[in-house]
Scaffold this motif. Structure first.
Motif, PDB file in Angstrom:
ATOM      1  N   PHE A  40       0.844  -1.189   0.000  1.00 18.97           N
ATOM      2  CA  PHE A  40       0.000   0.000   0.000  1.00 18.97           C
ATOM      3  C   PHE A  40       0.871   1.228   0.000  1.00 18.97           C
ATOM      4  O   PHE A  40       1.937   1.260   0.598  1.00 18.97           O
ATOM      5  CB  PHE A  40      -0.912   0.028   1.226  1.00 18.97           C
ATOM      6  CG  PHE A  40      -1.993  -0.994   1.197  1.00 18.97           C
ATOM      7  CD1 PHE A  40      -3.093  -0.823   0.384  1.00 18.97           C
ATOM      8  CD2 PHE A  40      -1.922  -2.126   1.968  1.00 18.97           C
ATOM      9  CE1 PHE A  40      -4.100  -1.758   0.345  1.00 18.97           C
ATOM     10  CE2 PHE A  40      -2.923  -3.075   1.945  1.00 18.97           C
ATOM     11  CZ  PHE A  40      -4.013  -2.889   1.121  1.00 18.97           C
ATOM     12  N   LYS A  41       0.399   2.254  -0.687  1.00 15.45           N
ATOM     13  CA  LYS A  41       1.078   3.539  -0.706  1.00 15.45           C
ATOM     14  C   LYS A  41       0.078   4.614  -0.311  1.00 15.45           C
ATOM     15  O   LYS A  41      -1.115   4.481  -0.546  1.00 15.45           O
ATOM     16  CB  LYS A  41       1.604   3.862  -2.101  1.00 15.45           C
ATOM     17  CG  LYS A  41       2.782   3.038  -2.529  1.00 15.45           C
ATOM     18  CD  LYS A  41       3.283   3.537  -3.852  1.00 15.45           C
ATOM     19  CE  LYS A  41       4.557   2.821  -4.233  1.00 15.45           C
ATOM     20  NZ  LYS A  41       5.102   3.323  -5.485  1.00 15.45           N
ATOM     21  N   THR A  42       0.570   5.656   0.289  1.00 14.27           N
ATOM     22  CA  THR A  42      -0.288   6.805   0.567  1.00 14.27           C
ATOM     23  C   THR A  42       0.214   7.980  -0.263  1.00 14.27           C
ATOM     24  O   THR A  42       1.420   8.216  -0.371  1.00 14.27           O
ATOM     25  CB  THR A  42      -0.269   7.173   2.054  1.00 14.27           C
ATOM     26  OG1 THR A  42       1.081   7.375   2.458  1.00 14.27           O
ATOM     27  CG2 THR A  42      -0.871   6.066   2.895  1.00 14.27           C
ATOM     28  N   ASP A  43      -0.703   8.701  -0.857  1.00 20.46           N
ATOM     29  CA  ASP A  43      -0.309   9.862  -1.636  1.00 20.46           C
ATOM     30  C   ASP A  43      -0.207  11.083  -0.721  1.00 20.46           C
ATOM     31  O   ASP A  43      -0.338  10.992   0.491  1.00 20.46           O
ATOM     32  CB  ASP A  43      -1.269  10.094  -2.801  1.00 20.46           C
ATOM     33  CG  ASP A  43      -2.697  10.325  -2.351  1.00 20.46           C
ATOM     34  OD1 ASP A  43      -2.934  10.388  -1.133  1.00 20.46           O
ATOM     35  OD2 ASP A  43      -3.569  10.448  -3.226  1.00 20.46           O
ATOM     36  N   ARG A  44       0.033  12.237  -1.289  1.00 22.92           N
ATOM     37  CA  ARG A  44       0.244  13.446  -0.491  1.00 22.92           C
ATOM     38  C   ARG A  44      -1.000  13.867   0.277  1.00 22.92           C
ATOM     39  O   ARG A  44      -0.910  14.524   1.301  1.00 22.92           O
ATOM     40  CB  ARG A  44       0.696  14.584  -1.398  1.00 22.92           C
ATOM     41  CG  ARG A  44       2.060  14.331  -1.971  1.00 22.92           C
ATOM     42  CD  ARG A  44       2.507  15.477  -2.813  1.00 22.92           C
ATOM     43  NE  ARG A  44       3.790  15.152  -3.433  1.00 22.92           N
ATOM     44  CZ  ARG A  44       4.391  15.916  -4.288  1.00 22.92           C
ATOM     45  NH1 ARG A  44       3.843  17.055  -4.658  1.00 22.92           N
ATOM     46  NH2 ARG A  44       5.531  15.566  -4.793  1.00 22.92           N
ATOM     47  N   LYS A  45      -2.157  13.514  -0.214  1.00 27.38           N
ATOM     48  CA  LYS A  45      -3.402  13.880   0.461  1.00 27.38           C
ATOM     49  C   LYS A  45      -3.784  12.887   1.550  1.00 27.38           C
ATOM     50  O   LYS A  45      -4.781  13.067   2.225  1.00 27.38           O
ATOM     51  CB  LYS A  45      -4.532  13.976  -0.560  1.00 27.38           C
ATOM     52  CG  LYS A  45      -4.320  15.056  -1.589  1.00 27.38           C
ATOM     53  CD  LYS A  45      -5.450  15.078  -2.578  1.00 27.38           C
ATOM     54  CE  LYS A  45      -5.187  16.114  -3.648  1.00 27.38           C
ATOM     55  NZ  LYS A  45      -6.245  16.105  -4.670  1.00 27.38           N
TER      56      LYS A  45
END
Length: 83
Positions: A40-45
C-alpha cells in the motif's frame, strides 16, 4: 515430574503441532505483504492506494511454510535416489 521430562514433553508437543499444521495447511500468509499480494502507498493527500505486486509471493498472498518446504525437499531427494 521432573523439569527435564516436562521440557521434553512440551518441545515434542510444539514440534508435532507444527508438523500437523504444515500437513493440513502447507501455505501461510506472505510476511512481506501480510497476505494481500501487494503493498500500500499513501499519496500526499493521505489517500491509501494499491502499491506494486509483492515480489516474494508473486501477488498470490501465500507462501509455502518452512516445514513443508523441508519436507518437499527431502521427499524429492528420496524419490530421486530410489529411481
Amino acid at each position: 515430574m521432573s523439569l527435564a521430562v516436562l521440557a521434553t514433553a512440551s518441545l515434542l508437543t510444539v514440534t508435532l503441532g507444527y508438523v500437523v499444521k504444515c500437513w493440513v495447511r502447507p501455505f501461510g500468509n506472505c510476511r512481506a505483504c501480510d497476505g494481500m499480494g501487494h503493498g500500500f502507498k499513501t499519496d500526499r493527500k493521505g489517500k491509501t492506494r494499491r502499491g506494486r505486486d509483492c515480489r516474494r509471493c508473486h501477488a498470490t498472498g501465500k507462501r509455502i511454510r518452512v516445514g513443508r518446504w523441508i519436507y518437499n525437499r527431502a521427499a524429492r531427494t528420496y524419490r530421486a535416489g530410489t529411481r
